[in-house]
Design a protein around this motif. Structure first.
Motif, mmCIF file in Angstrom:
data_model
loop_
_atom_site.group_PDB
_atom_site.id
_atom_site.type_symbol
_atom_site.label_atom_id
_atom_site.label_comp_id
_atom_site.label_asym_id
_atom_site.label_seq_id
_atom_site.Cartn_x
_atom_site.Cartn_y
_atom_site.Cartn_z
ATOM 1 N N MET A 1 0.813 -1.206 0.048
ATOM 2 C CA MET A 1 -0.019 0.025 -0.084
ATOM 3 C C MET A 1 0.607 1.195 0.016
ATOM 4 S SD MET A 1 -2.512 1.326 2.947
ATOM 5 C CE MET A 1 -2.522 -0.206 3.435
ATOM 6 N N ALA A 2 0.125 2.375 -0.486
ATOM 7 C CA ALA A 2 0.868 3.455 -0.578
ATOM 8 C C ALA A 2 1.510 4.105 1.016
ATOM 9 C CB ALA A 2 -0.012 4.685 -1.163
ATOM 10 N N ILE A 3 2.384 4.750 1.054
ATOM 11 C CA ILE A 3 3.155 4.893 2.270
ATOM 12 C C ILE A 3 2.416 6.145 2.966
ATOM 13 C CG2 ILE A 3 5.390 6.159 3.636
ATOM 14 C CD1 ILE A 3 6.992 4.808 1.488
ATOM 15 N N SER A 4 1.639 6.873 2.305
ATOM 16 C CA SER A 4 1.171 7.853 2.913
ATOM 17 C C SER A 4 -0.186 7.515 3.598
ATOM 18 C CB SER A 4 0.592 8.999 1.686
ATOM 19 O OG SER A 4 -0.548 8.484 0.819
ATOM 20 N N GLN A 5 -0.841 6.320 2.815
ATOM 21 C CA GLN A 5 -1.988 5.652 3.503
ATOM 22 C C GLN A 5 -1.581 4.908 4.915
ATOM 23 O OE1 GLN A 5 -4.866 4.215 1.176
ATOM 24 N NE2 GLN A 5 -4.749 6.331 0.499
ATOM 25 N N GLU A 6 -0.749 4.586 4.590
ATOM 26 C CA GLU A 6 -0.016 3.524 5.997
ATOM 27 C C GLU A 6 -0.048 4.611 7.005
ATOM 28 O OE1 GLU A 6 1.022 0.225 7.477
ATOM 29 O OE2 GLU A 6 1.257 0.313 5.123
ATOM 30 N N ILE A 7 0.627 5.740 6.843
ATOM 31 C CA ILE A 7 0.955 6.730 7.756
ATOM 32 C C ILE A 7 -0.326 7.295 8.139
ATOM 33 C CG2 ILE A 7 1.766 8.869 8.406
ATOM 34 C CD1 ILE A 7 4.120 8.068 6.734
ATOM 35 N N SER A 8 -1.278 7.607 7.503
ATOM 36 C CA SER A 8 -2.663 8.083 7.867
ATOM 37 C C SER A 8 -3.314 7.171 8.828
ATOM 38 C CB SER A 8 -3.437 8.494 6.571
ATOM 39 O OG SER A 8 -4.298 7.550 6.275
ATOM 40 N N TYR A 9 -3.301 5.880 8.559
ATOM 41 C CA TYR A 9 -3.788 4.743 9.434
ATOM 42 C C TYR A 9 -3.338 4.747 10.538
ATOM 43 C CZ TYR A 9 -7.080 3.379 5.527
ATOM 44 O OH TYR A 9 -8.156 3.240 4.560
ATOM 45 N N ARG A 10 -1.897 4.808 10.751
ATOM 46 C CA ARG A 10 -1.255 4.653 11.786
ATOM 47 C C ARG A 10 -1.607 5.973 12.669
ATOM 48 N NH1 ARG A 10 4.906 3.461 9.914
ATOM 49 N NH2 ARG A 10 5.319 4.037 12.201
ATOM 50 N N LEU A 11 -1.625 6.904 12.424
ATOM 51 C CA LEU A 11 -1.973 8.129 12.921
ATOM 52 C C LEU A 11 -3.317 8.188 13.476
ATOM 53 C CD1 LEU A 11 -0.352 10.935 10.862
ATOM 54 C CD2 LEU A 11 0.189 10.352 13.218
ATOM 55 N N GLU A 12 -4.309 7.558 12.596
ATOM 56 C CA GLU A 12 -5.639 7.583 13.018
ATOM 57 C C GLU A 12 -5.747 6.540 14.270
ATOM 58 O OE1 GLU A 12 -8.287 6.731 9.878
ATOM 59 O OE2 GLU A 12 -10.207 6.558 11.201
ATOM 60 N N ARG A 13 -5.090 5.453 13.869
ATOM 61 C CA ARG A 13 -5.190 4.533 15.150
ATOM 62 C C ARG A 13 -4.676 5.018 16.584
ATOM 63 N NH1 ARG A 13 -6.716 -0.157 12.816
ATOM 64 N NH2 ARG A 13 -8.150 -0.769 14.575
ATOM 65 N N LEU A 14 -3.618 5.826 16.372
ATOM 66 C CA LEU A 14 -3.128 6.295 17.652
ATOM 67 C C LEU A 14 -3.831 7.227 18.247
ATOM 68 C CD1 LEU A 14 -0.091 6.281 18.773
ATOM 69 C CD2 LEU A 14 0.376 8.396 17.762
ATOM 70 N N ILE A 15 -4.572 8.119 17.545
ATOM 71 C CA ILE A 15 -5.524 9.231 18.040
ATOM 72 C C ILE A 15 -6.465 8.557 18.525
ATOM 73 C CG2 ILE A 15 -7.047 10.974 17.272
ATOM 74 C CD1 ILE A 15 -5.033 11.862 15.157
ATOM 75 N N LEU A 16 -7.366 7.616 17.658
ATOM 76 C CA LEU A 16 -8.532 6.931 18.285
ATOM 77 C C LEU A 16 -8.737 6.045 19.203
ATOM 78 C CD1 LEU A 16 -9.607 7.434 14.741
ATOM 79 C CD2 LEU A 16 -11.458 7.318 16.213
ATOM 80 N N ASP A 17 -7.279 5.517 19.278
ATOM 81 C CA ASP A 17 -7.054 4.387 20.296
ATOM 82 C C ASP A 17 -6.917 5.374 21.929
ATOM 83 O OD1 ASP A 17 -7.780 2.399 18.569
ATOM 84 O OD2 ASP A 17 -5.848 1.482 18.764
ATOM 85 N N GLY A 18 -6.909 6.637 21.695
ATOM 86 C CA GLY A 18 -6.614 7.230 23.141
ATOM 87 C C GLY A 18 -5.343 7.955 23.366
ATOM 88 N N GLY A 19 -4.598 7.406 22.458
ATOM 89 C CA GLY A 19 -3.167 8.121 22.605
ATOM 90 C C GLY A 19 -3.139 9.533 22.530
ATOM 91 N N LEU A 20 -3.804 10.246 21.535
ATOM 92 C CA LEU A 20 -3.957 11.601 21.620
ATOM 93 C C LEU A 20 -5.350 11.973 21.872
ATOM 94 C CD1 LEU A 20 -1.368 11.345 20.426
ATOM 95 C CD2 LEU A 20 -1.728 12.912 18.746
ATOM 96 N N ALA A 21 -5.561 12.935 22.709
ATOM 97 C CA ALA A 21 -6.986 13.566 23.179
ATOM 98 C C ALA A 21 -7.473 14.618 22.148
ATOM 99 C CB ALA A 21 -7.109 14.091 24.680
ATOM 100 N N PRO A 22 -8.735 14.722 22.112
ATOM 101 C CA PRO A 22 -9.235 15.923 21.281
ATOM 102 C C PRO A 22 -8.709 17.000 21.462
ATOM 103 C CG PRO A 22 -10.862 14.307 21.771
ATOM 104 C CD PRO A 22 -9.826 13.713 22.701
ATOM 105 N N GLY A 23 -8.317 17.768 20.441
ATOM 106 C CA GLY A 23 -7.796 19.246 20.701
ATOM 107 C C GLY A 23 -6.391 19.191 21.034
ATOM 108 N N GLN A 24 -5.762 18.151 21.239
ATOM 109 C CA GLN A 24 -4.355 18.034 21.355
ATOM 110 C C GLN A 24 -3.548 18.574 20.189
ATOM 111 O OE1 GLN A 24 -3.194 14.832 23.776
ATOM 112 N NE2 GLN A 24 -1.107 15.313 23.683
ATOM 113 N N LYS A 25 -2.553 19.009 20.206
ATOM 114 C CA LYS A 25 -1.433 19.291 18.987
ATOM 115 C C LYS A 25 -0.770 17.972 18.761
ATOM 116 C CE LYS A 25 1.550 22.853 17.429
ATOM 117 N NZ LYS A 25 2.335 21.893 16.900
ATOM 118 N N ILE A 26 -0.814 17.885 17.050
ATOM 119 C CA ILE A 26 -0.039 16.749 17.034
ATOM 120 C C ILE A 26 1.269 17.366 16.464
ATOM 121 C CG2 ILE A 26 -1.767 15.418 16.273
ATOM 122 C CD1 ILE A 26 -1.540 15.601 13.611
#
Lengths: 258, 258
Positions: A1-26
């Motif tokens: 798969m495309a790297i950009s997709q790979e990364i977007s999924y990793r970030l999403e996972r990280l965010i939605l699994d609670g690693g990053l709270a809403p409003g928080q700066k990445i």
DNA sequence: CAGGAAAAACTGGTCTGACCAGTAGCGTCT
DNA sequence: AGACGCTACTGGTCAGACCAGTTTTTCCTG
């Protein structure tokens, strides 16, 4: 798969699994690029994807931030990404309310059944806010109250669906609320329903809670229908989000027939 | 506003307003860049945004295509763009079924109330197909039957939501169906429920239809729960679409406390 | 002439390095 | 103290190069 997709999924996972709270700066694009050892272009593409999906928001000069799941950022000017299709189809409003009636009922039922003390505390707080403010002013307390109940159902699917439906409705119903509340008898009914709903949940009476909740939605729906039939056309779907809306894109590709 | 956003909106408008039909190919990135007089990077960012929003799909070496609204393209291997979030969270399956119980019930209710003769004809056809095929073989007839009922409800919102939930479930439940049907008594129950549901709708008995439909979903849900508790772990969420699924992103930003 | 393999001309995917444009902090100068 | 301006961030845009799949064209061979 495309790297950009790979990364977007990793970030999403990280965010939605609670690693990053809403409003928080990445981290900044340059930092991410360095850390993940890809070019900044890739990072930007991945971020745009998340942006399109509503997971993050980006502001020039400031950075990117985790979006609050419930689109509570400032105004309710944004459309729910999935359903903007339906906008402009008049009848849909009632189809929507029809479904919502059911789901709100279920949410109330489950909330009455599962609410923890923390949930109850939140609901109480929202309820107090609801009673104290003048319903004429704005619809936020109302929204908050129902939101608290839905969350107490502890069913993420339900939370998700209802938040989608609701954000859709805000666009369309908002104008009507102002017309609806002034009528004294209606206002009273709504306040009473809220109180009943609150009591039912607090006293852990699922069946009662469900009944009141569905009745509440139905009442609002019927009220809207009435108004419409009496000629006071409910203002609908004419809220244009951000100024863009040329309705013709200006882009004109040539032929693409097979 | 950022140019890339501007462009993504113009394209989206163009697509959703009917200028471009689902499945149709949109111009290449280089063409768009030239035509709109921006760099290819901008075009790519805009396209990624639409991608995230589920409006287009892109394939390496081929091009970008307008996505079909209902993900009915070929197999059910693609995730509904919104909810891929939940995948991999085990409990979600039951949250899902919980909500679906309610919505299927409502759909049945409305179908019994509103089905036209054409709808009934369709439902009958689907029901016949359901009775004739061996449930062991595949779940398609089952899906078709329920689908016909939902469509007879004449509520597009309901259709949309349920199609979303269902496509989500296919991924997770599919494996279990094979294990579920063999048990004779269960198979019988399910067949009976289908028959009851069919009769209720044909005879225009909304309440009965609703009752049967919810009972049906609940039965399936309970059956799954049972199987799981008995150690026959229901195969769940291990269908990893495209290879990604580390469940830990591997990304580890430093501190970001205020 | 027909078939098939090589080559060319597409498509999207990635990288690099540069520059522009908002934002925020810090120090200086009045 | 307060206003200015510098500087070091942030994201936004650009140009041009190259890689990697896909499709079409070409051309040689049988």
């Amino acid at each position: 798969m495309a790297i950009s997709q790979e990364i977007s999924y990793r970030l999403e996972r990280l965010i939605l699994d609670g690693g990053l709270a809403p409003g928080q700066k990445i981290p900044s694009e340059r930092q991410l690029a360095a850390r993940l050892r890809v070019s900044r272009a890739i990072i930007r593409e991945a971020l745009h994807e998340l942006q399109g999906r509503g997971v993050i928001e980006t502001r020039h000069g400031k950075g990117s931030f985790v979006a609050s799941l419930v689109p509570e950022t400032g105004e309710f000017e944004e459309q729910s990404p999935l359903m903007q299709l339906y906008e402009g189809h008049p009848r849909t409003l009632y189809d929507l309310l029809e479904v919502r009636e059911q789901l709100e009922g279920q949410a109330a039922f489950l909330a009455a059944q599962r609410a923890t003390s923390l949930d109850k505390h939140r609901i109480t707080k929202a309820f107090r806010a609801l009673e104290e403010t003048d319903p004429l002013s704005n619809a936020k307390p109302d929204h908050g109250f129902h939101q608290a109940i839905v969350e107490a159902s502890h069913n993420p699917v339900l939370v998700h669906l209802l938040s989608g439906l609701k954000s859709m409705m805000l666009l369309t119903v908002h104008a009507a609320v102002a017309n609806l509340n002034p009528r004294e008898e209606m206002r009273k009914t709504i306040v009473r329903q809220h109180r009943q709903l609150y009591d039912a949940i607090m006293n852990c009476k699922p069946a009662a809670a469900q009944k009141v909740a569905t009745a509440h939605v139905r009442f609002v729906s019927d009220a809207l229908k009435d108004m419409e039939q009496q000629g006071n056309k409910v203002i609908r779907s004419q809220v244009i989000p951000n100024g863009r809306n040329p309705h013709q894109s200006g882009i004109d590709f040539g032929r693409h027939s097979p």
